[in-house]
Motif scaffolding. Structure first.
Motif, short mmCIF file in Angstrom:
data_model
loop_
_atom_site.label_atom_id
_atom_site.label_comp_id
_atom_site.label_asym_id
_atom_site.label_seq_id
_atom_site.Cartn_x
_atom_site.Cartn_y
_atom_site.Cartn_z
N GLN A 16 0.83 -1.20 0.00
CA GLN A 16 0.00 0.00 0.00
C GLN A 16 0.87 1.26 0.00
N TYR A 17 1.98 1.22 0.74
CA TYR A 17 2.88 2.37 0.78
C TYR A 17 3.47 2.63 -0.61
N TYR A 18 3.98 1.61 -1.25
CA TYR A 18 4.61 1.80 -2.57
C TYR A 18 3.59 2.11 -3.66
N ALA A 19 2.33 1.74 -3.45
CA ALA A 19 1.26 2.09 -4.39
C ALA A 19 0.68 3.47 -4.07
N ARG A 20 1.27 4.14 -3.08
CA ARG A 20 0.84 5.47 -2.64
C ARG A 20 -0.61 5.50 -2.12
N GLN A 21 -1.01 4.39 -1.53
CA GLN A 21 -2.33 4.30 -0.92
C GLN A 21 -2.27 4.52 0.59
#
Length: 99
Positions: free
Chosen positions: A4-9
């Motif tokens: 989620q962090y790397y998907a900017r969520q």
């Protein structure tokens, strides 16, 4: 969480990203428990940024920087505001800068 962090969520602070990434080195909980028991014997050090409010943003001062206080307020209860860059003339820089 990291996906989620790397998907900017989801936003995570850098220390959390680092520590969660370290967990990827362990295939199961038993390996992590063994590492933790072994690492605990070597001791731990505190790595806590101290925030300084400035006119144009905030500084997160890290241990090792000349601005890092001798006795940091770990709980954040003092309410003290620090003058921007008091007596600071460069030198060691261990800061996270954001505005």
């Amino acid at each position: 969480l990291l996906h989620q962090y790397y998907a900017r969520q989801l936003w995570l602070a850098p220390p959390q990203v680092y520590e969660l990434s370290r967990l990827l080195n362990f295939s199961d909980q038993q390996d992590l428990a063994q590492f933790s028991a072994t690492r605990h014997k070597k001791g731990l050090s505190t790595w806590l940024p101290v925030r300084m409010e400035c006119e144009d943003g905030m500084l997160s001062i890290l241990p090792g920087d000349s601005l890092y206080p001798d006795s940091p307020d770990y709980a954040g209860t003092s309410g003290n505001k620090t003058d921007p860059y008091p007596g600071y003339h460069g030198g060691e820089q261990e800061q996270l800068v954001s505005s």
